[in-house]
Design a protein around this motif. Structure first.
Motif, PDB file in Angstrom:
ATOM      1  N   GLU A 147       0.806  -1.224   0.000  1.00  0.00           N
ATOM      2  CA  GLU A 147       0.000   0.000   0.000  1.00  0.00           C
ATOM      3  C   GLU A 147       0.845   1.283   0.000  1.00  0.00           C
ATOM      4  O   GLU A 147       0.543   2.238  -0.711  1.00  0.00           O
ATOM      5  N   THR A 148       1.930   1.310   0.793  1.00  0.00           N
ATOM      6  CA  THR A 148       2.788   2.503   0.874  1.00  0.00           C
ATOM      7  C   THR A 148       3.398   2.817  -0.480  1.00  0.00           C
ATOM      8  O   THR A 148       3.423   3.966  -0.925  1.00  0.00           O
ATOM      9  N   VAL A 149       3.912   1.775  -1.121  1.00  0.00           N
ATOM     10  CA  VAL A 149       4.547   1.964  -2.423  1.00  0.00           C
ATOM     11  C   VAL A 149       3.501   2.389  -3.443  1.00  0.00           C
ATOM     12  O   VAL A 149       3.727   3.278  -4.271  1.00  0.00           O
ATOM     13  N   TRP A 150       2.318   1.792  -3.376  1.00  0.00           N
ATOM     14  CA  TRP A 150       1.251   2.134  -4.309  1.00  0.00           C
ATOM     15  C   TRP A 150       0.911   3.615  -4.195  1.00  0.00           C
ATOM     16  O   TRP A 150       0.782   4.318  -5.202  1.00  0.00           O
ATOM     17  N   LYS A 151       0.801   4.116  -2.965  1.00  0.00           N
ATOM     18  CA  LYS A 151       0.481   5.534  -2.780  1.00  0.00           C
ATOM     19  C   LYS A 151       1.575   6.423  -3.366  1.00  0.00           C
ATOM     20  O   LYS A 151       1.303   7.463  -3.945  1.00  0.00           O
ATOM     21  N   ALA A 152       2.837   5.999  -3.214  1.00  0.00           N
ATOM     22  CA  ALA A 152       3.954   6.787  -3.732  1.00  0.00           C
ATOM     23  C   ALA A 152       3.972   6.805  -5.255  1.00  0.00           C
ATOM     24  O   ALA A 152       4.445   7.755  -5.874  1.00  0.00           O
ATOM     25  N   ILE A 153       3.432   5.764  -5.873  1.00  0.00           N
ATOM     26  CA  ILE A 153       3.385   5.669  -7.333  1.00  0.00           C
ATOM     27  C   ILE A 153       2.223   6.479  -7.875  1.00  0.00           C
ATOM     28  O   ILE A 153       2.307   7.102  -8.936  1.00  0.00           O
ATOM     29  N   ILE A 154       1.112   6.458  -7.148  1.00  0.00           N
ATOM     30  CA  ILE A 154      -0.107   7.100  -7.614  1.00  0.00           C
ATOM     31  C   ILE A 154      -0.041   8.624  -7.441  1.00  0.00           C
ATOM     32  O   ILE A 154      -0.570   9.376  -8.251  1.00  0.00           O
ATOM     33  N   ALA A 155       0.664   9.073  -6.405  1.00  0.00           N
ATOM     34  CA  ALA A 155       0.721  10.509  -6.108  1.00  0.00           C
ATOM     35  C   ALA A 155       1.222  11.343  -7.297  1.00  0.00           C
ATOM     36  O   ALA A 155       0.580  12.334  -7.655  1.00  0.00           O
ATOM     37  N   PRO A 156       2.347  10.987  -7.937  1.00  0.00           N
ATOM     38  CA  PRO A 156       2.791  11.811  -9.070  1.00  0.00           C
ATOM     39  C   PRO A 156       1.803  11.839 -10.238  1.00  0.00           C
ATOM     40  O   PRO A 156       1.631  12.886 -10.869  1.00  0.00           O
ATOM     41  N   TYR A 157       1.138  10.716 -10.510  1.00  0.00           N
ATOM     42  CA  TYR A 157       0.116  10.724 -11.557  1.00  0.00           C
ATOM     43  C   TYR A 157      -0.918  11.792 -11.270  1.00  0.00           C
ATOM     44  O   TYR A 157      -1.292  12.578 -12.122  1.00  0.00           O
ATOM     45  N   ARG A 158      -1.406  11.776 -10.046  1.00  0.00           N
ATOM     46  CA  ARG A 158      -2.470  12.723  -9.692  1.00  0.00           C
ATOM     47  C   ARG A 158      -1.926  14.147  -9.689  1.00  0.00           C
ATOM     48  O   ARG A 158      -2.620  15.089 -10.063  1.00  0.00           O
ATOM     49  N   HIS A 159      -0.646  14.286  -9.306  1.00  0.00           N
ATOM     50  CA  HIS A 159       0.005  15.598  -9.312  1.00  0.00           C
ATOM     51  C   HIS A 159       0.073  16.160 -10.742  1.00  0.00           C
ATOM     52  O   HIS A 159      -0.279  17.313 -10.987  1.00  0.00           O
ATOM     53  N   TYR A 160       0.517  15.342 -11.698  1.00  0.00           N
ATOM     54  CA  TYR A 160       0.603  15.809 -13.081  1.00  0.00           C
ATOM     55  C   TYR A 160      -0.780  16.057 -13.668  1.00  0.00           C
ATOM     56  O   TYR A 160      -0.979  16.976 -14.451  1.00  0.00           O
ATOM     57  N   GLN A 161      -1.710  15.211 -13.272  1.00  0.00           N
ATOM     58  CA  GLN A 161      -3.098  15.398 -13.703  1.00  0.00           C
ATOM     59  C   GLN A 161      -3.597  16.788 -13.278  1.00  0.00           C
ATOM     60  O   GLN A 161      -4.161  17.528 -14.085  1.00  0.00           O
ATOM     61  N   ASP A 162      -3.339  17.162 -12.028  1.00  0.00           N
ATOM     62  CA  ASP A 162      -3.758  18.480 -11.534  1.00  0.00           C
ATOM     63  C   ASP A 162      -3.006  19.605 -12.237  1.00  0.00           C
ATOM     64  O   ASP A 162      -3.583  20.636 -12.587  1.00  0.00           O
ATOM     65  N   PHE A 163      -1.699  19.400 -12.427  1.00  0.00           N
ATOM     66  CA  PHE A 163      -0.867  20.422 -13.074  1.00  0.00           C
ATOM     67  C   PHE A 163      -1.423  20.769 -14.463  1.00  0.00           C
ATOM     68  O   PHE A 163      -1.627  21.935 -14.795  1.00  0.00           O
ATOM     69  N   PHE A 164      -1.684  19.713 -15.283  1.00  0.00           N
ATOM     70  CA  PHE A 164      -2.136  19.964 -16.654  1.00  0.00           C
ATOM     71  C   PHE A 164      -3.589  20.433 -16.690  1.00  0.00           C
ATOM     72  O   PHE A 164      -3.975  21.207 -17.563  1.00  0.00           O
ATOM     73  N   SER A 165      -4.370  19.979 -15.728  1.00  0.00           N
ATOM     74  CA  SER A 165      -5.745  20.433 -15.665  1.00  0.00           C
ATOM     75  C   SER A 165      -5.785  21.948 -15.421  1.00  0.00           C
ATOM     76  O   SER A 165      -6.533  22.691 -16.074  1.00  0.00           O
ATOM     77  N   LYS A 166      -4.935  22.406 -14.511  1.00  0.00           N
ATOM     78  CA  LYS A 166      -4.879  23.833 -14.220  1.00  0.00           C
ATOM     79  C   LYS A 166      -4.360  24.617 -15.431  1.00  0.00           C
ATOM     80  O   LYS A 166      -4.885  25.678 -15.780  1.00  0.00           O
ATOM     81  N   LEU A 167      -3.337  24.069 -16.091  1.00  0.00           N
ATOM     82  CA  LEU A 167      -2.769  24.728 -17.269  1.00  0.00           C
ATOM     83  C   LEU A 167      -3.828  24.885 -18.361  1.00  0.00           C
ATOM     84  O   LEU A 167      -3.938  25.942 -18.998  1.00  0.00           O
TER      85      LEU A 167
END
Lengths: 197, 197
Positions: free
Chosen positions: B115-135
């Motif tokens: 679970e810990t590793v999964w969260k660390a993998i998923i976080a950047p996806y969601r981060h980039y998703q937010d970044f481009f959504s805002k852009l």
């Protein structure tokens, strides 16, 4: 009917290997483990598969073959319509990939160290690249797709699909992936489809 | 200057771990191996990192941090121009990812079981998703992007980038990936950019 029994044994070995690879991982699974799970002798195993790697390749080819059949079956009136309906295949791809993700990841790991595996991984990419390139060329001929570099447009379709499957498998509840896939393809088609057609 | 020496030791441990993970794999590399390669004691190791997994996470975060800085630095006059110039970052991403591919694959493997590793993998996806959504929202405000669902359009950008990096790393000589990335983004922008702006 030895032919039929042979097919049945081969299928049992494949099912057992898929189960073991998914549970314990590819590296940690031995031929003995697969034989025990399938209830077959080592002799029967090696009659069907020369190596453990050959099973891995057969499982991957089986999965890709299912996707191929699905893609060939979905052919609508125009190329843009065909591309959009192909996104309907994705839920099935997600479902099949989810169980097999650890196996594919291990396979990729091997690909980075083993030429045979690398070729087996690269072949389907190039196959889908050619498939979509031809489809987009058909679209330009029928006038439904704007004049573009078909190779690059095919690359966009393949990359988009690979990226969606990967995220869908990693984060199944992160989005409505079926809806996202359809709307993503629609956005891409806004740039590719010929509205005057 | 103990502070400075601490930073230097931390860096040496990270470099040693990256080298060992890439060569032997994550699972096959022990904390002892990393200490020997870095020339540090186990005490020094555990002063900086509670576990081997913590090093893995730090290496990934470092790589993502570099990509972030690059993306923030490239901001052109309009959003479509910004998105196209971001593809210039891809060769650097490819180069860094190529060495680290086996490590990331092992990390994904772990994510499917931890679970810990999964969260660390998923976080950047969601981060980039937010970044481009805002852009893309910024682009709609400035009038350079057509009215679209910004979440979905961001998803297309992220999926396309993920798909391109994956294929570029697997098949570095299969295409001119820098050119492919730029032209792919251009095709996407044909559907997203407001030509009347």
């Amino acid at each position: 009917m030895p032919q039929q029994r042979g097919e049945e044994t081969r299928g049992r070995i494949l099912d057992a290997a898929l189960k073991k690879f998914a549970m314990a991982g590819y590296d940690a699974t031995s031929v003995d483990d697969i034989c025990a799970e399938a209830g077959v002798s080592k002799g029967a195993f090696y009659h069907h598969f020369p190596t453990k790697q050959a099973i891995f390749l057969a499982l991957m080819q089986g999965w890709l073959g299912m996707i191929d059949m699905g893609m060939e079956a979905i052919r609508k009136d125009t190329v843009p319509e065909s591309l959009i309906s192909m996104t309907n295949l994705l839920p099935g791809v997600f479902a099949a990939a989810e169980n097999r993700l650890p196996m594919f990841l291990e396979f990729w790991l091997q690909a980075s160290r083993d030429e045979t595996v690398w070729k087996a991984i690269i072949a389907p990419y190039r196959h889908y690249q050619d498939f979509f390139s031809k489809l987009i060329q058909d679209g330009m001929v029928e006038g439904s797709i704007k004049p573009v570099d078909a190779q690059v447009a095919a690359q966009v379709v393949v990359s988009l699909a690979v990226g969606l499957v990967l995220q869908g498998v990693l984060d199944p509840h992160g989005a409505d992936w079926e809806k996202t896939a359809r709307e993503s393809m629609q956005i891409l088609m806004n740039g590719l489809a010929n509205k005057t057609a």
